[in-house]
Every structure is written in structure tokens, then in C-alpha cells.
Scaffold this motif. Structure first.
Motif, PDB file in Angstrom:
ATOM      1  N   LEU A   1      21.983  65.392  48.010  1.00 47.33           N
ATOM      2  CA  LEU A   1      22.797  64.179  47.911  1.00 47.33           C
ATOM      3  C   LEU A   1      24.223  64.474  47.435  1.00 47.33           C
ATOM      4  CD1 LEU A   1      20.133  61.708  46.520  1.00 47.33           C
ATOM      5  CD2 LEU A   1      21.237  61.631  48.741  1.00 47.33           C
ATOM      6  N   LEU A   2      24.621  65.725  47.557  1.00 45.68           N
ATOM      7  CA  LEU A   2      25.981  66.138  47.199  1.00 45.68           C
ATOM      8  C   LEU A   2      26.319  65.809  45.748  1.00 45.68           C
ATOM      9  CD1 LEU A   2      27.743  65.054  50.504  1.00 45.68           C
ATOM     10  CD2 LEU A   2      26.760  67.287  49.932  1.00 45.68           C
TER      11      LEU A   2
ATOM     12  N   ILE B   1      13.146  71.173  41.604  1.00 39.42           N
ATOM     13  CA  ILE B   1      13.059  70.058  42.558  1.00 39.42           C
ATOM     14  C   ILE B   1      14.255  69.134  42.354  1.00 39.42           C
ATOM     15  CG2 ILE B   1      11.733  67.990  43.197  1.00 39.42           C
ATOM     16  CD1 ILE B   1       9.170  69.672  42.554  1.00 39.42           C
ATOM     17  N   HIS B   2      14.589  68.847  41.108  1.00 38.12           N
ATOM     18  CA  HIS B   2      15.760  68.003  40.838  1.00 38.12           C
ATOM     19  C   HIS B   2      17.053  68.663  41.323  1.00 38.12           C
ATOM     20  CE1 HIS B   2      13.682  64.845  38.849  1.00 38.12           C
ATOM     21  NE2 HIS B   2      13.379  65.523  37.756  1.00 38.12           N
ATOM     22  N   LEU B   3      17.170  69.954  41.143  1.00 43.22           N
ATOM     23  CA  LEU B   3      18.371  70.642  41.623  1.00 43.22           C
ATOM     24  C   LEU B   3      18.481  70.533  43.142  1.00 43.22           C
ATOM     25  CD1 LEU B   3      18.397  73.793  39.327  1.00 43.22           C
ATOM     26  CD2 LEU B   3      19.938  71.826  39.221  1.00 43.22           C
ATOM     27  N   ARG B   4      17.366  70.636  43.849  1.00 38.64           N
ATOM     28  CA  ARG B   4      17.387  70.490  45.311  1.00 38.64           C
ATOM     29  C   ARG B   4      17.777  69.065  45.699  1.00 38.64           C
ATOM     30  NH1 ARG B   4      14.419  73.014  49.420  1.00 38.64           N
ATOM     31  NH2 ARG B   4      14.778  74.864  48.133  1.00 38.64           N
ATOM     32  N   GLN B   5      17.219  68.083  44.981  1.00 44.68           N
ATOM     33  CA  GLN B   5      17.568  66.682  45.253  1.00 44.68           C
ATOM     34  C   GLN B   5      19.067  66.468  45.069  1.00 44.68           C
ATOM     35  OE1 GLN B   5      15.078  64.991  42.233  1.00 44.68           O
ATOM     36  NE2 GLN B   5      13.328  64.689  43.610  1.00 44.68           N
ATOM     37  N   GLN B   6      19.608  67.026  43.997  1.00 49.96           N
ATOM     38  CA  GLN B   6      21.028  66.873  43.709  1.00 49.96           C
ATOM     39  C   GLN B   6      21.879  67.502  44.799  1.00 49.96           C
ATOM     40  OE1 GLN B   6      21.539  68.362  39.706  1.00 49.96           O
ATOM     41  NE2 GLN B   6      20.029  66.925  38.918  1.00 49.96           N
ATOM     42  N   ALA B   7      21.492  68.679  45.264  1.00 55.05           N
ATOM     43  CA  ALA B   7      22.245  69.365  46.321  1.00 55.05           C
ATOM     44  C   ALA B   7      22.205  68.557  47.619  1.00 55.05           C
ATOM     45  CB  ALA B   7      21.691  70.766  46.533  1.00 55.05           C
TER      46      ALA B   7
END
Length: 104
Positions: free
Chosen positions: A50-51, A42-48
Motif C-alpha cells: 500500500l506504499l 506480514i505487516h511489512l509486506r502489507q505496508q509495502a
């Protein structure tokens, strides 16, 4: 997602950290923990979304605001919008398949 196992990079209380595109974990056994892995995905998706750079900037600023608000490190951490989403949905293994854009 690239999973790295290194117990020396993480503080004592942390089992893992998502630093796009890497997931750094303390123990190899954590790879088999579906809830833990989902939380970090989930954190990796959030990071992606928000660039990456904007994610970290937002994370640090919100942590500072929450720290002033709660005056407690753990409470500040748990109330960051990214963490609230990840903890609330970590047990929903298929969450990322139906997660709305900017779901945090």
C-alpha cells in the motif's frame, strides 16, 4: 527489514511494531520468536503493497470505524483487516512466499 530494540518507544502491552522498513521490538529475544517475527513481516509486506502512507491511513480509519462498531479498543484493534490477516497466518511461517497480493 531493519530490527531495532527499544523498550521505551512502545506502549506497555505491545511487544513490537512494524514501521516500514523498521521493526521495533522491546526485547532482543523476540528476534528468535518465529511466530512473532512472521506476524510483523506480514505487516511489512502489507505496508509495502500500500506504499506505506496508504497503509497507515487505512489502518487509522479502519481502527476508528471498528472502535465505533465494537466500542472496545482491543476488539477494534483485533478486527482491523491487516491484523486479522497477520494473526490468522502468523504461525504459517512460509505464508509470505505464497501470499496473494493484497491478501488482507
Amino acid at each position: 527489514m531493519i530490527v531495532l530494540v527499544n523498550r521505551f518507544l512502545l506502549r506497555k502491552k505491545f511487544a513490537g511494531v512494524a514501521l516500514w522498513p523498521f521493526l521495533i521490538i522491546k526485547e532482543p529475544s523476540l528476534k528468535a520468536d518465529a511466530v512473532f517475527m512472521n506476524h510483523e513481516r506480514i505487516h511489512l509486506r502489507q505496508q509495502a503493497e500500500l506504499l506505506v502512507l496508504f497503509f497507515y491511513l487505512w489502518y487509522v480509519i479502519e481502527y476508528a470505524i471498528r472502535l465505533l462498531q465494537y466500542r472496545n479498543y482491543y476488539a477494534a484493534y483485533r478486527n482491523i483487516s491487516f491484523e486479522r490477516e497477520a494473526y490468522a497466518k502468523e504461525e504459517v511461517i512460509l505464508y509470505l512466499q505464497k501470499r496473494p497480493f493484497w491478501g488482507f
